[in-house]
Design a protein around this motif. Sequence first.
Motif, PDB file in Angstrom:
ATOM      1  N   ASP A  42      -6.198 -48.603  -1.726  1.00 34.95           N
ATOM      2  CA  ASP A  42      -5.023 -49.195  -1.097  1.00 34.95           C
ATOM      3  C   ASP A  42      -3.792 -48.346  -1.382  1.00 34.95           C
ATOM      4  N   GLN A  43      -2.805 -48.467  -0.492  1.00 37.08           N
ATOM      5  CA  GLN A  43      -1.579 -47.693  -0.644  1.00 37.08           C
ATOM      6  C   GLN A  43      -0.362 -48.575  -0.376  1.00 37.08           C
ATOM      7  N   PHE A  44       0.735 -48.284  -1.085  1.00 39.54           N
ATOM      8  CA  PHE A  44       2.024 -48.935  -0.889  1.00 39.54           C
ATOM      9  C   PHE A  44       2.969 -47.827  -0.452  1.00 39.54           C
ATOM     10  N   VAL A  45       3.533 -47.937   0.755  1.00 37.84           N
ATOM     11  CA  VAL A  45       4.379 -46.878   1.288  1.00 37.84           C
ATOM     12  C   VAL A  45       5.772 -47.434   1.565  1.00 37.84           C
ATOM     13  N   PHE A  46       6.772 -46.821   0.957  1.00 39.05           N
ATOM     14  CA  PHE A  46       8.166 -47.183   1.174  1.00 39.05           C
ATOM     15  C   PHE A  46       8.768 -46.148   2.113  1.00 39.05           C
ATOM     16  N   THR A  47       9.146 -46.579   3.314  1.00 37.35           N
ATOM     17  CA  THR A  47       9.818 -45.684   4.250  1.00 37.35           C
ATOM     18  C   THR A  47      11.308 -46.026   4.229  1.00 37.35           C
ATOM     19  N   ASN A  48      12.081 -45.337   5.042  1.00 35.20           N
ATOM     20  CA  ASN A  48      13.499 -45.657   5.130  1.00 35.20           C
ATOM     21  C   ASN A  48      13.737 -46.916   5.966  1.00 35.20           C
ATOM     22  N   ASP A 110       1.003 -47.862 -14.719  1.00 39.43           N
ATOM     23  CA  ASP A 110       2.101 -47.223 -15.433  1.00 39.43           C
ATOM     24  C   ASP A 110       3.322 -47.099 -14.527  1.00 39.43           C
ATOM     25  N   ASN A 111       3.124 -47.230 -13.217  1.00 38.33           N
ATOM     26  CA  ASN A 111       4.200 -47.027 -12.256  1.00 38.33           C
ATOM     27  C   ASN A 111       4.795 -48.322 -11.727  1.00 38.33           C
ATOM     28  N   ILE A 112       4.538 -49.454 -12.374  1.00 40.95           N
ATOM     29  CA  ILE A 112       5.052 -50.725 -11.880  1.00 40.95           C
ATOM     30  C   ILE A 112       6.578 -50.730 -11.855  1.00 40.95           C
ATOM     31  N   SER A 113       7.213 -50.062 -12.802  1.00 42.83           N
ATOM     32  CA  SER A 113       8.679 -49.974 -12.810  1.00 42.83           C
ATOM     33  C   SER A 113       9.177 -49.185 -11.608  1.00 42.83           C
ATOM     34  N   ALA A 114       8.461 -48.126 -11.241  1.00 44.78           N
ATOM     35  CA  ALA A 114       8.850 -47.330 -10.071  1.00 44.78           C
ATOM     36  C   ALA A 114       8.685 -48.135  -8.778  1.00 44.78           C
ATOM     37  N   VAL A 115       7.628 -48.947  -8.706  1.00 41.51           N
ATOM     38  CA  VAL A 115       7.426 -49.813  -7.537  1.00 41.51           C
ATOM     39  C   VAL A 115       8.571 -50.813  -7.446  1.00 41.51           C
ATOM     40  N   GLN A 116       8.920 -51.423  -8.571  1.00 42.35           N
ATOM     41  CA  GLN A 116      10.007 -52.407  -8.591  1.00 42.35           C
ATOM     42  C   GLN A 116      11.332 -51.764  -8.205  1.00 42.35           C
ATOM     43  N   LYS A 117      11.612 -50.598  -8.725  1.00 46.25           N
ATOM     44  CA  LYS A 117      12.865 -49.900  -8.410  1.00 46.25           C
ATOM     45  C   LYS A 117      12.935 -49.547  -6.928  1.00 46.25           C
ATOM     46  N   ALA A 118      11.818 -49.076  -6.364  1.00 42.54           N
ATOM     47  CA  ALA A 118      11.786 -48.724  -4.942  1.00 42.54           C
ATOM     48  C   ALA A 118      12.027 -49.947  -4.069  1.00 42.54           C
ATOM     49  N   LEU A 119      11.416 -51.063  -4.419  1.00 43.72           N
ATOM     50  CA  LEU A 119      11.582 -52.302  -3.658  1.00 43.72           C
ATOM     51  C   LEU A 119      13.022 -52.804  -3.747  1.00 43.72           C
ATOM     52  N   ALA A 120      13.583 -52.815  -4.945  1.00 44.60           N
ATOM     53  CA  ALA A 120      14.973 -53.256  -5.130  1.00 44.60           C
ATOM     54  C   ALA A 120      15.939 -52.343  -4.383  1.00 44.60           C
ATOM     55  N   THR A 121      15.740 -51.041  -4.478  1.00 44.01           N
ATOM     56  CA  THR A 121      16.604 -50.089  -3.788  1.00 44.01           C
ATOM     57  C   THR A 121      16.575 -50.299  -2.290  1.00 44.01           C
ATOM     58  N   ALA A 122      15.371 -50.485  -1.739  1.00 40.24           N
ATOM     59  CA  ALA A 122      15.232 -50.683  -0.288  1.00 40.24           C
ATOM     60  C   ALA A 122      15.883 -51.997   0.156  1.00 40.24           C
ATOM     61  N   MET A 123      15.689 -53.051  -0.615  1.00 39.01           N
ATOM     62  CA  MET A 123      16.247 -54.355  -0.242  1.00 39.01           C
ATOM     63  C   MET A 123      17.763 -54.379  -0.311  1.00 39.01           C
ATOM     64  N   PHE A 124      18.324 -53.740  -1.315  1.00 34.96           N
ATOM     65  CA  PHE A 124      19.755 -53.853  -1.549  1.00 34.96           C
ATOM     66  C   PHE A 124      20.584 -52.744  -0.897  1.00 34.96           C
ATOM     67  N   SER A 125      19.909 -51.795  -0.272  1.00 32.52           N
ATOM     68  CA  SER A 125      20.660 -50.705   0.359  1.00 32.52           C
ATOM     69  C   SER A 125      20.957 -50.983   1.827  1.00 32.52           C
TER      70      SER A 125
END
Length: 127
Positions: A42-48, A110-125
Amino acid sequence: MGLLSGLLGNASIISADDMMRQLEPILAMTETVELAFQLIRDQFVFTNKRLILIDKQGLTGHKVEYLSIPYRSITRFSIETAGHFDLDAEMKIWIGSDPMPIVKELRGSDNISAVQKALATAMFSGH
Protein backbone atom coordinates in the motif's frame (compact mmCIF):
# COMPACT_ATOMS: atom_id res chain seq x y z
CA MET A 1 17.12 -1.68 5.83
CA GLY A 2 14.47 -0.12 3.54
CA LEU A 3 13.40 -3.49 2.10
CA LEU A 4 13.44 -5.14 5.52
CA SER A 5 11.39 -2.26 6.96
CA GLY A 6 8.89 -2.64 4.12
CA LEU A 7 8.57 -6.38 4.71
CA LEU A 8 8.00 -5.81 8.41
CA GLY A 9 5.32 -3.23 7.67
CA ASN A 10 7.22 -0.03 8.36
CA ALA A 11 6.34 2.93 6.19
CA SER A 12 9.28 3.89 4.00
CA ILE A 13 9.59 7.08 1.96
CA ILE A 14 9.22 6.79 -1.83
CA SER A 15 10.87 9.23 -4.24
CA ALA A 16 8.40 11.93 -5.32
CA ASP A 17 9.75 11.67 -8.90
CA ASP A 18 9.14 7.90 -8.97
CA MET A 19 5.56 8.41 -7.72
CA MET A 20 4.96 11.16 -10.31
CA ARG A 21 5.90 8.72 -13.09
CA GLN A 22 3.76 5.94 -11.59
CA LEU A 23 0.69 8.17 -11.11
CA GLU A 24 1.04 10.28 -14.27
CA PRO A 25 -2.13 8.79 -15.85
CA ILE A 26 -4.33 9.84 -12.92
CA LEU A 27 -2.81 13.14 -11.77
CA ALA A 28 -4.49 16.44 -12.69
CA MET A 29 -2.64 18.80 -15.06
CA THR A 30 -1.15 21.01 -12.31
CA GLU A 31 -0.89 18.28 -9.67
CA THR A 32 2.49 17.27 -8.28
CA VAL A 33 3.55 14.63 -5.76
CA GLU A 34 5.06 16.22 -2.67
CA LEU A 35 5.62 13.19 -0.42
CA ALA A 36 4.89 9.46 -0.63
CA PHE A 37 5.16 6.47 1.69
CA GLN A 38 5.18 2.73 0.99
CA LEU A 39 3.72 0.23 3.47
CA ILE A 40 4.31 -3.28 2.14
CA ARG A 41 2.19 -2.94 -1.05
CA ASP A 42 0.00 0.00 0.00
CA GLN A 43 1.03 3.60 -0.57
CA PHE A 44 0.12 6.99 0.92
CA VAL A 45 0.69 9.83 -1.56
CA PHE A 46 0.50 13.51 -0.64
CA THR A 47 0.10 15.73 -3.70
CA ASN A 48 -0.34 19.49 -3.79
CA LYS A 49 -4.12 18.87 -4.19
CA ARG A 50 -5.11 15.67 -2.36
CA LEU A 51 -4.17 12.58 -0.41
CA ILE A 52 -4.21 9.38 -2.48
CA LEU A 53 -4.42 6.08 -0.58
CA ILE A 54 -3.35 3.25 -2.88
CA ASP A 55 -4.44 -0.26 -1.92
CA LYS A 56 -2.94 -3.04 -4.03
CA GLN A 57 -5.15 -6.11 -3.73
CA GLY A 58 -4.92 -9.81 -4.48
CA LEU A 59 -1.91 -12.07 -4.72
CA THR A 60 -0.44 -10.34 -7.75
CA GLY A 61 -1.30 -6.77 -6.81
CA HIS A 62 -2.73 -6.13 -10.29
CA LYS A 63 -6.05 -4.98 -8.85
CA VAL A 64 -5.53 -1.52 -7.36
CA GLU A 65 -7.88 0.83 -5.51
CA TYR A 66 -7.05 4.55 -5.59
CA LEU A 67 -8.88 6.44 -2.84
CA SER A 68 -8.63 10.15 -3.57
CA ILE A 69 -9.29 12.53 -0.67
CA PRO A 70 -9.19 16.29 -1.32
CA TYR A 71 -7.54 17.98 1.66
CA ARG A 72 -10.52 20.31 2.09
CA SER A 73 -12.71 17.22 2.79
CA ILE A 74 -10.60 16.09 5.75
CA THR A 75 -12.25 17.41 8.90
CA ARG A 76 -9.84 15.88 11.40
CA PHE A 77 -7.26 13.16 11.83
CA SER A 78 -5.51 11.30 14.60
CA ILE A 79 -2.20 9.50 14.79
CA GLU A 80 -1.50 6.86 17.41
CA THR A 81 2.18 6.06 17.70
CA ALA A 82 3.59 2.61 18.40
CA GLY A 83 4.62 1.73 21.94
CA HIS A 84 7.19 -0.63 23.42
CA PHE A 85 4.87 -3.65 23.43
CA ASP A 86 2.29 -2.53 20.84
CA LEU A 87 4.23 -2.19 17.59
CA ASP A 88 1.30 -0.85 15.55
CA ALA A 89 0.94 2.84 14.79
CA GLU A 90 -2.45 3.91 13.49
CA MET A 91 -3.77 6.79 11.40
CA LYS A 92 -7.46 7.78 11.37
CA ILE A 93 -8.90 10.31 8.92
CA TRP A 94 -12.45 11.68 9.12
CA ILE A 95 -14.01 12.83 5.86
CA GLY A 96 -16.81 15.43 5.86
CA SER A 97 -19.57 14.63 8.33
CA ASP A 98 -19.02 10.86 8.21
CA PRO A 99 -18.75 9.67 11.84
CA MET A 100 -16.60 6.67 10.85
CA PRO A 101 -12.95 7.38 10.05
CA ILE A 102 -10.74 5.76 7.46
CA VAL A 103 -8.27 3.70 9.50
CA LYS A 104 -4.82 2.69 8.31
CA GLU A 105 -2.37 0.70 10.42
CA LEU A 106 1.33 1.42 10.12
CA ARG A 107 3.07 -1.44 11.91
CA GLY A 108 5.97 -0.01 13.92
CA SER A 109 6.40 2.88 11.54
CA ASP A 110 9.42 5.06 12.07
CA ASN A 111 7.88 7.62 9.71
CA ILE A 112 4.57 8.17 11.51
CA SER A 113 5.71 11.67 12.52
CA ALA A 114 6.45 12.49 8.87
CA VAL A 115 2.99 11.24 7.84
CA GLN A 116 1.39 13.38 10.55
CA LYS A 117 3.41 16.46 9.57
CA ALA A 118 2.52 16.02 5.88
CA LEU A 119 -1.19 15.68 6.69
CA ALA A 120 -1.19 18.71 9.01
CA THR A 121 0.76 20.81 6.50
CA ALA A 122 -1.64 19.92 3.67
CA MET A 123 -4.75 20.59 5.77
CA PHE A 124 -3.61 23.89 7.20
CA SER A 125 -1.99 25.36 4.10
CA GLY A 126 -5.32 25.93 2.36
CA HIS A 127 -4.97 23.27 -0.36
